[in-house]
Design a protein around this motif. Structure first.
Motif, PDB file in Angstrom:
ATOM      1  N   MET A 143       0.815  -1.213   0.000  1.00 20.78           N
ATOM      2  CA  MET A 143       0.000   0.000   0.000  1.00 20.78           C
ATOM      3  C   MET A 143       0.846   1.261   0.000  1.00 20.78           C
ATOM      4  N   ARG A 144       2.091   1.144   0.469  1.00 19.33           N
ATOM      5  CA  ARG A 144       2.951   2.329   0.507  1.00 19.33           C
ATOM      6  C   ARG A 144       3.286   2.838  -0.889  1.00 19.33           C
ATOM      7  N   GLN A 145       3.281   1.949  -1.863  1.00 20.84           N
ATOM      8  CA  GLN A 145       3.596   2.351  -3.228  1.00 20.84           C
ATOM      9  C   GLN A 145       2.370   2.841  -3.987  1.00 20.84           C
ATOM     10  N   LEU A 146       1.197   2.706  -3.370  1.00 20.35           N
ATOM     11  CA  LEU A 146      -0.030   3.008  -4.092  1.00 20.35           C
ATOM     12  C   LEU A 146      -0.174   4.501  -4.383  1.00 20.35           C
ATOM     13  N   ARG A 147       0.242   5.348  -3.447  1.00 22.49           N
ATOM     14  CA  ARG A 147       0.088   6.789  -3.652  1.00 22.49           C
ATOM     15  C   ARG A 147       0.894   7.265  -4.857  1.00 22.49           C
ATOM     16  N   LYS A 148       2.105   6.749  -4.984  1.00 23.16           N
ATOM     17  CA  LYS A 148       2.938   7.118  -6.133  1.00 23.16           C
ATOM     18  C   LYS A 148       2.303   6.642  -7.435  1.00 23.16           C
ATOM     19  N   PHE A 149       1.730   5.458  -7.405  1.00 24.91           N
ATOM     20  CA  PHE A 149       1.083   4.927  -8.602  1.00 24.91           C
ATOM     21  C   PHE A 149      -0.117   5.776  -9.002  1.00 24.91           C
ATOM     22  N   LEU A 150      -0.951   6.143  -8.030  1.00 23.44           N
ATOM     23  CA  LEU A 150      -2.144   6.933  -8.328  1.00 23.44           C
ATOM     24  C   LEU A 150      -1.808   8.314  -8.858  1.00 23.44           C
ATOM     25  N   SER A 151      -0.627   8.803  -8.528  1.00 21.60           N
ATOM     26  CA  SER A 151      -0.236  10.129  -9.024  1.00 21.60           C
ATOM     27  C   SER A 151       0.003  10.138 -10.528  1.00 21.60           C
ATOM     28  N   THR A 152       0.071   8.956 -11.153  1.00 16.18           N
ATOM     29  CA  THR A 152       0.278   8.884 -12.602  1.00 16.18           C
ATOM     30  C   THR A 152      -1.030   8.729 -13.366  1.00 16.18           C
ATOM     31  N   ILE A 153      -2.175   8.798 -12.663  1.00 11.25           N
ATOM     32  CA  ILE A 153      -3.474   8.535 -13.286  1.00 11.25           C
ATOM     33  C   ILE A 153      -4.295   9.819 -13.326  1.00 11.25           C
ATOM     34  N   TYR A 154      -4.844  10.138 -14.489  1.00 12.33           N
ATOM     35  CA  TYR A 154      -5.516  11.417 -14.691  1.00 12.33           C
ATOM     36  C   TYR A 154      -6.802  11.536 -13.884  1.00 12.33           C
ATOM     37  N   SER A 155      -7.558  10.456 -13.724  1.00 10.98           N
ATOM     38  CA  SER A 155      -8.835  10.564 -13.023  1.00 10.98           C
ATOM     39  C   SER A 155      -8.648  11.018 -11.581  1.00 10.98           C
ATOM     40  N   GLU A 156      -7.477  10.788 -10.994  1.00 13.36           N
ATOM     41  CA  GLU A 156      -7.211  11.271  -9.637  1.00 13.36           C
ATOM     42  C   GLU A 156      -7.189  12.794  -9.606  1.00 13.36           C
ATOM     43  N   GLN A 157      -6.616  13.384 -10.631  1.00 19.22           N
ATOM     44  CA  GLN A 157      -6.609  14.845 -10.691  1.00 19.22           C
ATOM     45  C   GLN A 157      -7.979  15.386 -11.079  1.00 19.22           C
ATOM     46  N   MET A 158      -8.655  14.686 -12.006  1.00 19.01           N
ATOM     47  CA  MET A 158      -9.961  15.145 -12.476  1.00 19.01           C
ATOM     48  C   MET A 158     -10.973  15.170 -11.336  1.00 19.01           C
ATOM     49  N   LEU A 159     -10.872  14.205 -10.448  1.00 19.65           N
ATOM     50  CA  LEU A 159     -11.800  14.128  -9.319  1.00 19.65           C
ATOM     51  C   LEU A 159     -11.071  14.399  -8.007  1.00 19.65           C
ATOM     52  N   SER A 160     -10.178  15.372  -8.029  1.00 17.49           N
ATOM     53  CA  SER A 160      -9.362  15.647  -6.840  1.00 17.49           C
ATOM     54  C   SER A 160     -10.204  16.076  -5.648  1.00 17.49           C
ATOM     55  N   ASP A 161     -11.409  16.529  -5.895  1.00 14.48           N
ATOM     56  CA  ASP A 161     -12.250  16.917  -4.774  1.00 14.48           C
ATOM     57  C   ASP A 161     -12.723  15.714  -3.983  1.00 14.48           C
ATOM     58  N   MET A 162     -12.544  14.510  -4.554  1.00 10.25           N
ATOM     59  CA  MET A 162     -12.917  13.291  -3.839  1.00 10.25           C
ATOM     60  C   MET A 162     -11.684  12.488  -3.442  1.00 10.25           C
ATOM     61  N   SER A 163     -10.498  13.100  -3.468  1.00  9.89           N
ATOM     62  CA  SER A 163      -9.266  12.383  -3.166  1.00  9.89           C
ATOM     63  C   SER A 163      -9.219  11.989  -1.696  1.00  9.89           C
ATOM     64  N   THR A 164      -8.377  11.008  -1.391  1.00 10.29           N
ATOM     65  CA  THR A 164      -8.266  10.505  -0.022  1.00 10.29           C
ATOM     66  C   THR A 164      -7.666  11.551   0.895  1.00 10.29           C
ATOM     67  N   THR A 165      -7.915  11.413   2.174  1.00 13.60           N
ATOM     68  CA  THR A 165      -7.370  12.327   3.169  1.00 13.60           C
ATOM     69  C   THR A 165      -6.214  11.687   3.894  1.00 13.60           C
ATOM     70  N   GLY A 166      -5.263  12.498   4.287  1.00  8.20           N
ATOM     71  CA  GLY A 166      -4.091  12.012   5.009  1.00  8.20           C
ATOM     72  C   GLY A 166      -4.376  11.870   6.485  1.00  8.20           C
ATOM     73  N   PRO A 167      -3.379  11.471   7.250  1.00  8.67           N
ATOM     74  CA  PRO A 167      -3.555  11.279   8.708  1.00  8.67           C
ATOM     75  C   PRO A 167      -3.958  12.550   9.425  1.00  8.67           C
ATOM     76  N   ASP A 168      -3.576  13.702   8.879  1.00 11.60           N
ATOM     77  CA  ASP A 168      -3.900  14.957   9.547  1.00 11.60           C
ATOM     78  C   ASP A 168      -5.289  15.470   9.186  1.00 11.60           C
ATOM     79  N   GLY A 169      -6.006  14.698   8.388  1.00 10.48           N
ATOM     80  CA  GLY A 169      -7.354  15.105   8.020  1.00 10.48           C
ATOM     81  C   GLY A 169      -7.420  16.034   6.837  1.00 10.48           C
TER      82      GLY A 169
END
Length: 870
Positions: A143-169
């Protein structure tokens, strides 16, 4: 080598097809159906009902589990399914259910929640859940490598308002991911005419409700959105998802970059071929007239040639990769090419191109079955369909249609698989059937189809009084015919036809390869063409477990394969022996550790020449290890062992001749068969005499120590002399000796049986008979290879003239389109402000009612949860 492995190798050589493809395992079917990496195995499956919390739909089906993936597939074919990496699952909870024995709620990394309600025995359900829990835990580290992988996918940016939240909220910021050449050099086609932003809004709405990229749930709407054409910016991502290459890239992080470092500066034959084709790759697209585009294309093709050296580089790969790079990054295109070559289109891009040639034969069979009148006309007019259809399949229509339409075909191809290539090809012939029935030569045939491709954007019914009918383009008509009229062309039918024609095509490929290699052989000695043909068959039968037409896995024969080869041509090689090893190393003239076909032919040509002097010299040189013309004491003993090894299965020819001329013979004195042990007794006495004479006539070695010792006065000369007389010279290591080639010949010629052995029996013991289960020359290759070349040359002149005429028409058409575009430019600029709104409008939804979605079954109403069960 064990007897079992020998039998297995022989059985594999006799099979008509590759056993690995004939009987696919459950894991192979699992991987191919859901486009998973080659290391995925099916661990468990269970009946399940699937539903999304935010939707009233439910789907009964099967839930499948592998080491790294959770797969759901509905009972009704592809009405709902997903392939979800376990690393994309964030929470699994047991759901209280009055209806079902056991139910789970799963939440993905994108916040999507869905329910799984299991159907089955408690013990079966518990085993499945235990396996799921174990696999989830084993994937936590990835799972640690997943964030780097998702950064290469356009739909993550297109729907950035629904992106995951970090530990700090706080919400993670999503950077713009790398994309294709279209971001720099613009995408083909008019984005407004293609309604690109409307499609993006529809995709954004779908992804908000049904997940995205790794967590996307595929419903009938998903298929509709693909059928109507993908938006430019999302196209690369959806291609990667539907082809399965996204899972390959996820499973192999940083491999593409590692290959670049490992092979930097290295060259190969494949790279030389790549360089020749770089400037011929979609030259009409501006990126491939620049260094940026050429460099990306070079890197992807080069890295794939290093990763898969058995394929290297093949014709039309450059066209396909050039198309992918318009919408994909280099790494995405690299893995998509890998999926194409290895799973989607196996054998298309290989040394023998057997996959392409096989599908050409299947395509012809389908044309004959679905359009018999057209097929009969083509046969009667001697028009080769493969001259046209081969480039269609090899380039996935990219080199045949205008790019905007070719990419629409690729959209559906990655979703539904190779059957799309057949459906589109059949639809092209069906639509143009009436015109094609009037042609009588290849040139006219090619010209009609090229003209059709150049007008795919025109109205299919320009004279119709119905406004909506006039708006239907030729391409829309093509899609309707392909996916509605030819919806009966399924993967099962194509697989059945491939199995039916596979043997015929492989025979043709192997026949062509055989004739080519036999023409290139030299130093064949007295071997006839029949002998060479039989050597070739037995060489590759011993070398390969699969059909040669599928592509040679090896070209050099190792010691194990060499023994299998020798077992096929002589009876005495049924067991491993030092003599076989000496023969192997003698034939390995270039010290490669393996024998090529040329090495084997040269070696057999030397042995099978019935010249007694050369035969004795050849045998002697096998034991003259240092090449000084001498064989020492140990060599003489090994030489005699070699003679015993060979002759234990032979009958001396001289004895047979004596028996044949005997005036009186009885039934009890009949000569025994070669497999019996009695004849070897005669050779045994001859070899025993050979050892005695060899040591008797051997020359003593006189070293400097021995010469000095002879000058000394012995203490007891009388006793010493008696000991020397009594000593056995053959066994006394203190008195080294050797024989030379003349001495060896003298000893051999002193025995009649050995003389006949080297004059005839040794060479005659090798029988170059046809191998069982090998190919017969059928003369069918011309239909597949020679005809393609000759027919292409025959029509080249006429086609060139017609192409020039079509290019002129295309320029006029482009001029008309430019004029229309100029007139509407002001209106487009006025509407730009409205297009920036990301919300889906009602006018956007009419895209999903277009003709292109024909064949996509809408099951939404059928699967709604009845009231009271939601």
């Amino acid at each position: 080598m064990s007897l079992l492995s020998t039998i297995r190798n022989k059985a594999a050589a006799l099979t008509l097809f590759d056993p690995n493809t004939e009987r696919r395992s459950r894991d192979e079917i699992f991987r191919q159906t859901y486009r998973l990496p080659t290391n995925a195995t099916l661990q468990a499956s269970i009946s399940t009902e699937f539903s999304i919390e935010s939707s009233a739909l439910y789907f009964p089906g099967k839930l499948l589990l592998s080491e790294a993936y959770l797969v759901f597939d509905s009972i009704e074919s592809r009405s709902c399914y997903f392939v979800m990496p376990l690393v994309a699952i964030r929470r699994v909870e047991r759901l209280a259910s009055k209806t079902y024995l056991f139910a789970l709620t799963i939440q993905t990394l994108h916040g999507l929640k869905f329910n799984l309600q299991f159907v089955g025995l408690r013990s079966q359900i518990e085993r499945f859940c235990d396996q799921l829990k174990q696999n989830l835990r084993s994937n936590v580290s990835d799972m640690r490598q997943l964030r780097k992988f998702l950064s290469t996918i356009y739909s993550e940016q297109m729907l950035s308002d629904m992106s995951t939240t970090g530990p700090d909220g706080k919400r993670d910021s999503v950077a713009v991911p790398p994309g294709g050449l279209g971001q720099i050099f613009k995408y083909p086609g008019d984005a407004r005419k293609l309604r690109d932003k409307s499609k993006l809004r529809l995709w954004a709405e779908y992804m908000r409700d049904h997940g995205r990229n790794l967590t996307l749930i595929r419903l009938p709407t998903f298929q509709k959105l693909i059928r109507v054409g993908l938006p430019n910016r999302l196209r690369g991502e959806i291609w990667e998802l539907t082809s399965g290459s996204m899972y390959l890239r996820l499973a192999n992080p940083n491999l593409y970059q590692s290959l670049q470092k490992e092979y930097a500066g290295r060259t190969s034959l494949a790279i030389e071929e790549i360089e020749k084709d770089l400037n011929r790759s979609l030259p009409e697209y501006p990126a491939y007239q620049s260094e940026e585009g050429i460099e990306r294309l070079r890197r992807v093709l080069t890295m794939y040639s290093w990763r898969n050296e058995s394929v290297g580089y093949c014709q039309a790969m450059n066209i396909v990769v050039a198309a992918l790079l318009i919408y994909m990054s280099e790494e995405q295109a690299f893995w998509c090419l890998s999926m194409l070559c290895d799973q989607l289109l196996p054998g298309y891009y290989s040394q023998t191109m057997y996959g392409t040639l096989l599908d050409q034969r299947v395509f012809e069979a389908l044309v004959e079955k679905t359009m018999p009148i057209l097929w009969e006309h083509l046969v009667k007019s001697d028009i080769q369909l493969s001259v046209v259809s081969l480039p269609w399949f090899l380039s996935l229509y990219v080199n045949s249609m205008p790019l905007t339409f070719a990419f629409r075909v690729l959209d559906v191809f990655f979703l539904e698989g190779p059957k799309v290539l057949f459906q589109i090809g059949l639809a092209i012939l069906r639509i143009n059937g009436e015109e094609l029935l009037d042609v009588s030569d290849d040139g006219s045939f090619v010209s009609i189809l090229k003209d059709y491709f150049s007008r795919l954007g025109d109205s299919a019914h320009p004279t119709s009084k119905n406004d909506k009918l006039r708006e239907v383009t030729k391409f829309q008509e093509l899609m309707v015919v392909a996916f509605k009229e030819f919806s009966v062309i399924t993967e099962d039918i194509i697989t059945e036809q491939r199995q039916k024609h596979k043997n015929h095509v492989l025979d043709s490929i192997e026949s062509f390869a055989k004739r080519t290699q036999l023409r290139n052989l030299h130093k064949t000695g007295h071997l006839s063409q029949t002998d060479l043909s039989n050597i070739y068959d037995r060489f590759f039968q011993a070398l390969q477990s699969a059909r040669l037409g599928l592509g040679p896995t090896k070209t050099l024969m190792d010691m194990e394969s060499f023994q299998i080869f020798m077992q096929g041509i002589t009876k005495w090689a049924d067991e491993p022996h030092d003599f076989l090893a000496r023969l192997f190393h003698r034939w390995d003239a270039e010290l490669r550790g393996g024998l090529s076909l040329q090495d084997v032919v040269t070696g057999l040509g030397s042995i099978m020449e019935e010249d007694i002097m050369n035969s004795m010299a050849y045998f002697f040189e096998l034991y003259d290890e240092d090449g000084d013309g001498k064989v020492d004491r140990e060599g003489i003993l090994q030489m005699s062992e070699g003679l015993l090894y060979i002759t234990r299965r032979l009958t001396p020819k001289s004895l047979l001749e004596v028996e044949d001329t005997s005036p009186q013979t009885s039934s009890n004195s009949a000569s025994p068969s070669p497999g019996q042990a009695e004849p070897s007794v005669d050779y045994l006495s001859s070899i025993s005499a050979f050892i005695r004479r060899a040591f008797e006539y051997a020359t003593p070695d006189v070293s400097e120590v021995d010469a000095y010792s002879e000058k000394l006065i012995p203490v007891d000369s009388t006793s010493s002399s008696n000991n020397k007389v009594k000593a056995n010279a053959a066994l006394d290591p203190n008195h080294p000796l050797h024989i030379t080639l003349p001495t060896f010949r003298m000893v051999v010629l002193a025995d009649e049986a050995l003389e006949h052995f080297f004059a005839h029996d040794f060479a005659a013991s090798m029988k170059l008979e046809p191998a069982k289960g090998t190919l017969r020359e059928k003369g069918t290759l011309r239909e597949l290879f020679d005809s393609l070349v000759s027919d292409s040359m025959r029509v080249a002149g006429e086609v060139k003239r017609r192409i020039d005429e079509m290019e002129r028409q295309a320029r006029e058409q482009q001029a008309r389109e430019d004029a229309v575009a100029a007139r509407t430019l002001n209106q487009q600029q006025q509407d730009d402000d409205d297009d920036d709104d990301d919300n889906v409008r009602e006018k956007d939804r009419d895209i999903l009612t277009g003709l292109e979605i024909e064949g996509v079954v809408d099951v939404q109403d059928r699967n709604r949860v009845p009231s009271g069960q939601a």
